[in-house]
Enzyme design. Structure first.
Site, mmCIF file in Angstrom:
data_model
loop_
_atom_site.group_PDB
_atom_site.id
_atom_site.type_symbol
_atom_site.label_atom_id
_atom_site.label_comp_id
_atom_site.label_asym_id
_atom_site.label_seq_id
_atom_site.Cartn_x
_atom_site.Cartn_y
_atom_site.Cartn_z
ATOM 1 N N SER A 322 27.100 46.803 41.388
ATOM 2 C CA SER A 322 27.588 45.548 42.625
ATOM 3 C C SER A 322 28.918 45.579 42.244
ATOM 4 O O SER A 322 29.796 45.225 43.428
ATOM 5 C CB SER A 322 26.701 44.542 42.393
ATOM 6 O OG SER A 322 27.260 43.326 43.101
ATOM 7 N N TRP A 325 30.810 48.576 43.345
ATOM 8 C CA TRP A 325 30.684 48.664 45.095
ATOM 9 C C TRP A 325 31.871 47.886 45.449
ATOM 10 O O TRP A 325 32.389 48.369 46.941
ATOM 11 C CB TRP A 325 29.342 47.994 45.476
ATOM 12 C CG TRP A 325 28.986 47.991 47.003
ATOM 13 C CD1 TRP A 325 28.527 48.923 47.629
ATOM 14 C CD2 TRP A 325 29.496 47.015 48.109
ATOM 15 N NE1 TRP A 325 28.367 48.460 49.099
ATOM 16 C CE2 TRP A 325 29.168 47.282 48.931
ATOM 17 C CE3 TRP A 325 30.189 45.510 47.547
ATOM 18 C CZ2 TRP A 325 29.386 46.431 50.123
ATOM 19 C CZ3 TRP A 325 30.381 44.949 48.771
ATOM 20 C CH2 TRP A 325 30.058 45.407 50.026
ATOM 21 N N HIS A 326 32.277 46.786 44.930
ATOM 22 C CA HIS A 326 33.413 46.126 45.393
ATOM 23 C C HIS A 326 34.698 46.684 45.476
ATOM 24 O O HIS A 326 35.528 46.369 46.476
ATOM 25 C CB HIS A 326 33.474 44.883 44.855
ATOM 26 C CG HIS A 326 32.499 43.671 45.338
ATOM 27 N ND1 HIS A 326 31.264 43.849 44.993
ATOM 28 C CD2 HIS A 326 32.669 42.803 46.347
ATOM 29 C CE1 HIS A 326 30.396 42.683 45.402
ATOM 30 N NE2 HIS A 326 31.294 42.273 46.265
ATOM 31 N N GLY A 327 35.012 47.555 44.615
ATOM 32 C CA GLY A 327 36.252 48.141 44.684
ATOM 33 C C GLY A 327 36.417 49.286 43.272
ATOM 34 O O GLY A 327 35.764 49.024 42.392
ATOM 35 N N PHE A 483 36.575 46.563 51.279
ATOM 36 C CA PHE A 483 35.381 47.185 50.513
ATOM 37 C C PHE A 483 34.568 48.078 51.506
ATOM 38 O O PHE A 483 33.554 48.605 50.989
ATOM 39 C CB PHE A 483 34.466 45.842 49.935
ATOM 40 C CG PHE A 483 35.311 45.070 49.155
ATOM 41 C CD1 PHE A 483 36.360 45.344 48.175
ATOM 42 C CD2 PHE A 483 35.357 43.561 49.213
ATOM 43 C CE1 PHE A 483 37.005 44.669 47.261
ATOM 44 C CE2 PHE A 483 35.894 42.839 48.333
ATOM 45 C CZ PHE A 483 36.892 43.444 47.682
#
Length: 483
Positions: A322, A325-327, A483
């Site tokens: 997770s 996934w954001h960066g 994102f």
């Protein structure tokens, strides 16, 4: 195209009028208009990346059709993996190529080897993480037999590219959104008014709260070496409200805009800063992403059904993925791992589902225990956000070092302190309204319904005036666009 722009203020009424007054008698024509409007909305930023949206649409539509005809299990698995590899391949290339190249070079440099390479000049397409997960959920659900594959390419294209939630969510499941494109939609005045009310609250969150906090959070984090520990903690608080106002504000505008066109999107934020533990926080924060990882990653890995080792492993996997996934930055990975550390004791003690209802249900004020739990959860969340906001892990650690030192007890100071006073006032009013509306889909869903009409209208005008005031702050893109 930004929700908080003049372009969108012109775009939305034009599309609304065409939708309800020109194409309203033909469902397929309405869906086609949505596709065209969505491509204009997305292409306003950079039309070159429309090919990615179209390619993803064609690939998953075609695989869905093939899955409906294919009965051989091995071939069905092959089709599923084609969808996964194509979608995640594009996402990985555009989002993570430079990250892996840079870390590959650094790894060899650590052992004394020098590799002559450089980062690629890759532009990250807006919203690729969101529509990639949305199309993937369709293929996976079709493969599992949870959803009948569509043979209506226009409806599927509208589902993938639906402009209100295309670039920053909520990440809709095909089981919820896609069937809505098959049904004839009739204009519902009360639904449209409710949508406008949610749009208004979303704009308040973005323009007044998020953009107002951003100017102070950016200054403090960008010049962290010049500020003491108490100021840095206030900067972390500003960012905490910035990211919430920015992202939940976008979701509110997206959901409200969808209602104007007769669609229902799922709630994406449920007042997460009133959570009593970190497990409750993650049930209330970015709910569409949290449930996506739960259903398509955590449960297939075994969830919490196995032994202690499996529970620990799966918890760290889902939170680290997770974060990633954001960066493409180690700060996001550390942020995810830190949340896993927060979450793990609750899971191991079987207390991760203790708080399923709303805090202080039926009461104006929380109990002492609830208040302490909320403050504690909020505090550790603020600390985790430091990694999310920092430029790198070293920067985050330097900020936290000052916060957790005697500097924390020094008098805070920052530039433009006089401008912070009205912002603090708005934050107090904002928190009060959010608290009073915590049982609803959004804070002002029913606020003022029983008031006299002049007073109710004054409330909405006050919010509009606050938005006008907030528009003077340097705003711009929504945080989650990156994102």
């Amino acid at each position: 195209m930004l929700f908080n722009s003049i372009d969108f203020a012109i775009f939305l009424p034009v599309v609304f009028c065409l939708y309800w007054f020109v194409t309203n008698k033909n469902l397929k024509l309405q869906n086609l208009l949505i596709v065209i409007a969505s491509y204009v909305f997305y292409g306003w930023w950079d039309w070159h990346f429309l090919t990615l949206v179209l390619f993803s649409t064609v690939v998953d539509y075609s695989i869905g059709v093939r899955l409906s005809k294919e009965k051989v299990i091995l071939k069905r698995k092959l089709l599923l993996w084609v969808s996964i590899l194509v979608n995640l391949g594009f996402l990985g290339f555009f989002k993570y190529a430079n990250f892996f190249i840079e870390n590959f070079v650094e790894a060899f440099s650590f052992f004394g080897y020098s590799i002559g390479t450089r980062s690629l000049n890759i532009i990250l397409p807006v919203g690729i993480s969101f529509y990639t997960f949305q199309t993937l959920s369709y293929t996976i659900d079709v493969y599992k037999g949870k959803l009948q594959p569509t043979k209506d390419f226009i409806a599927f294209s509208a589902f993938v590219s639906f402009f209100p939630q295309l670039v920053a969510g909520p990440i809709e499941r095909a089981t919820n959104l896609l069937p809505q494109f098959y049904k004839k939609r009739k204009f519902n005045y009360s639904k449209a008014v409710d949508g406008c009310r949610q749009i208004l609250w979303g704009l308040f969150k973005k323009v007044v709260i998020a953009d107002g906090c951003a100017q102070f959070a950016n200054d403090i984090f960008n010049n962290s070496e010049s500020y003491n520990g108490s100021t840095l903690f206030i900067g972390a608080l500003f960012f905490t409200f910035q990211i919430y106002g920015d992202f939940s504000g976008y979701s509110d505008i997206a959901i409200g805009t969808s209602r104007l066109f007769g669609f229902n999107l799922k709630q994406n934020f449920a007042f997460p800063y009133f959570s009593r533990d970190i497990a409750e926080f993650w049930r209330r924060w970015h709910m569409s992403l949290s449930t996506w990882f739960r259903d398509y990653l955590y449960i297939p890995l075994g969830g919490s059904r196995g032994g202690t080792w499996m529970k620990v492993r799966n918890t760290f996997i889902i939170f680290i993925v997770s974060g990633f996934w954001h960066g493409a930055n180690w700060t996001f990975i550390v942020w995810g791992a830190l949340n896993a550390v927060y979450f793990l004791p609750l899971l191991l003690l079987n207390k991760n589902r203790t708080h399923l209802g709303t805090v202080a249900e039926g009461r104006y004020l929380p109990s002492l225990k609830e208040g302490i739990s909320m403050i504690s959860t909020f505090f550790i969340t603020v600390i985790a956000w430091v990694f999310f906001r920092a430029e790198n892990v070293t920067h985050a650690l330097s900020v936290l070092q000052k916060i957790f030192s005697l500097e924390f007890f020094k008098t805070p100071y920052f530039n433009n302190g006089s401008l912070a006073l009205p912002l603090f006032g708005f934050l107090v009013v904002f928190l009060f309204i959010e608290w009073m509306g915590r049982n609803q889909q959004y804070a002002i869903e029913s606020l003022g319904f029983n008031w006299p009409k002049p007073l109710r209208i004054s409330l909405y005008y006050s919010i509009v005036l606050a938005i006008v005031w907030g528009s003077k702050s340097p705003g711009g893109d929504f945080i989650y666009f990156q994102f």
